[in-house]
Scaffold this motif. Structure first.
Motif, mmCIF file in Angstrom:
data_model
loop_
_atom_site.group_PDB
_atom_site.id
_atom_site.type_symbol
_atom_site.label_atom_id
_atom_site.label_comp_id
_atom_site.label_asym_id
_atom_site.label_seq_id
_atom_site.Cartn_x
_atom_site.Cartn_y
_atom_site.Cartn_z
ATOM 1 N N ILE A 1 0.854 -1.186 0.000
ATOM 2 C CA ILE A 1 0.000 0.000 0.000
ATOM 3 C C ILE A 1 0.893 1.240 0.000
ATOM 4 O O ILE A 1 1.729 1.400 0.899
ATOM 5 C CB ILE A 1 -0.922 0.010 1.231
ATOM 6 N N PRO A 2 0.754 2.121 -0.984
ATOM 7 C CA PRO A 2 1.573 3.347 -1.001
ATOM 8 C C PRO A 2 1.381 4.154 0.283
ATOM 9 O O PRO A 2 0.290 4.168 0.869
ATOM 10 C CB PRO A 2 1.040 4.106 -2.219
ATOM 11 N N THR A 3 2.420 4.840 0.687
ATOM 12 C CA THR A 3 2.386 5.590 1.941
ATOM 13 C C THR A 3 1.232 6.576 2.001
ATOM 14 O O THR A 3 0.556 6.697 3.025
ATOM 15 C CB THR A 3 3.719 6.342 2.136
ATOM 16 N N ASP A 4 0.988 7.288 0.880
ATOM 17 C CA ASP A 4 -0.057 8.303 0.909
ATOM 18 C C ASP A 4 -1.468 7.718 0.870
ATOM 19 O O ASP A 4 -2.448 8.458 0.946
ATOM 20 C CB ASP A 4 0.134 9.326 -0.216
ATOM 21 N N TRP A 5 -1.576 6.385 0.761
ATOM 22 C CA TRP A 5 -2.879 5.729 0.801
ATOM 23 C C TRP A 5 -3.042 4.864 2.044
ATOM 24 O O TRP A 5 -4.092 4.210 2.222
ATOM 25 C CB TRP A 5 -3.085 4.869 -0.444
#
Length: 225
Positions: A109-113
């Motif tokens: 999961i990308p950090t900003d998500w």
């Protein structure tokens, strides 16, 4: 290597429309900081520039077909899904509101998500409607090719009055009735968008999409069918 911050960037803005308040239809707005390089101290809708990683986020439900086709016009690449992701991400970051459906993310999961995913939702574009496009004129410190989406607040998967998870990019987040919104300190293009929202509440979705095109040396106005 330095980045030209005045270069034209793709962007998405989300106008969330709420119909259950006593003063009539309202939209969600917040105020940008006084020190912001772009539109300081102005009231705006949630939105921002497309991140490179937005193209890698899978939507739980795609954009409606008509919206996807209109987004593809006058565009070099098919950015529709990525722009929908941008709109949903910016709404989450700036307001803490969730536009998505229950679901489990696959893989990293990308950090900003991470915060969004932790709520147990995946982003969904099913309720989005592309209804306006505008390119910032030359000479501004920031320039965007902004696509505006409209979504009903009933599509939100979270309490529309809970802004506790918002970042601090926008202050004074609140639902404001359309007549009251006109009294706020607004950018010119936001005034135009508000007028378009009011017109659509009366006459319904238009057959074509307004497009203020400032890519060239002279401003032009077109409609995307």
């Amino acid at each position: 290597m330095s980045i030209d911050k005045s270069a034209l960037r793709d962007a998405a803005t989300l106008v969330v429309l709420r119909r259950d308040l006593p003063d009539g239809p309202a939209v969600l707005m917040g105020m940008r900081g006084a020190g912001a390089a772009f539109m300081p101290s102005k009231y705006v809708f949630p939105g921002g520039a497309r991140d490179a990683g937005d193209s890698n986020i899978a939507l739980a439900a795609p954009l409606p077909e008509t919206c996807a086709k209109r987004l593809a016009q006058e565009t070099e690449a098919d950015l529709g899904p990525a722009l929908a992701v941008t709109a949903i991400r910016e709404l989450w970051e700036e307001t803490g509101l969730i536009l998505g459906t229950p679901g489990t993310w696959q893989g990293d999961i990308p950090t900003d998500w991470a915060g969004f995913a932790a709520t147990g939702h995946r982003p969904s574009a099913a309720g989005l409607r592309f209804f306006f496009r505008a390119i910032t004129p030359p000479g501004r410190p920031r320039r965007f090719d902004a696509r505006f989406f409209l979504v009903e607040a009933s599509e939100l998967a979270s309490d529309p009055d809970d802004f506790s998870r918002a970042c601090d990019e926008l202050s004074h987040l609140h639902w404001v009735s359309l007549p009251q919104a006109r009294a706020l300190n607004l950018p010119f293009i936001t005034e135009v968008v508000l007028a378009e929202v009011e017109a659509q509440l009366t006459s319904g979705p238009p057959a074509t999409i307004p497009f203020f095109d400032n890519r060239g040396p002279r401003a032009t106005f077109a409609r995307l069918g």
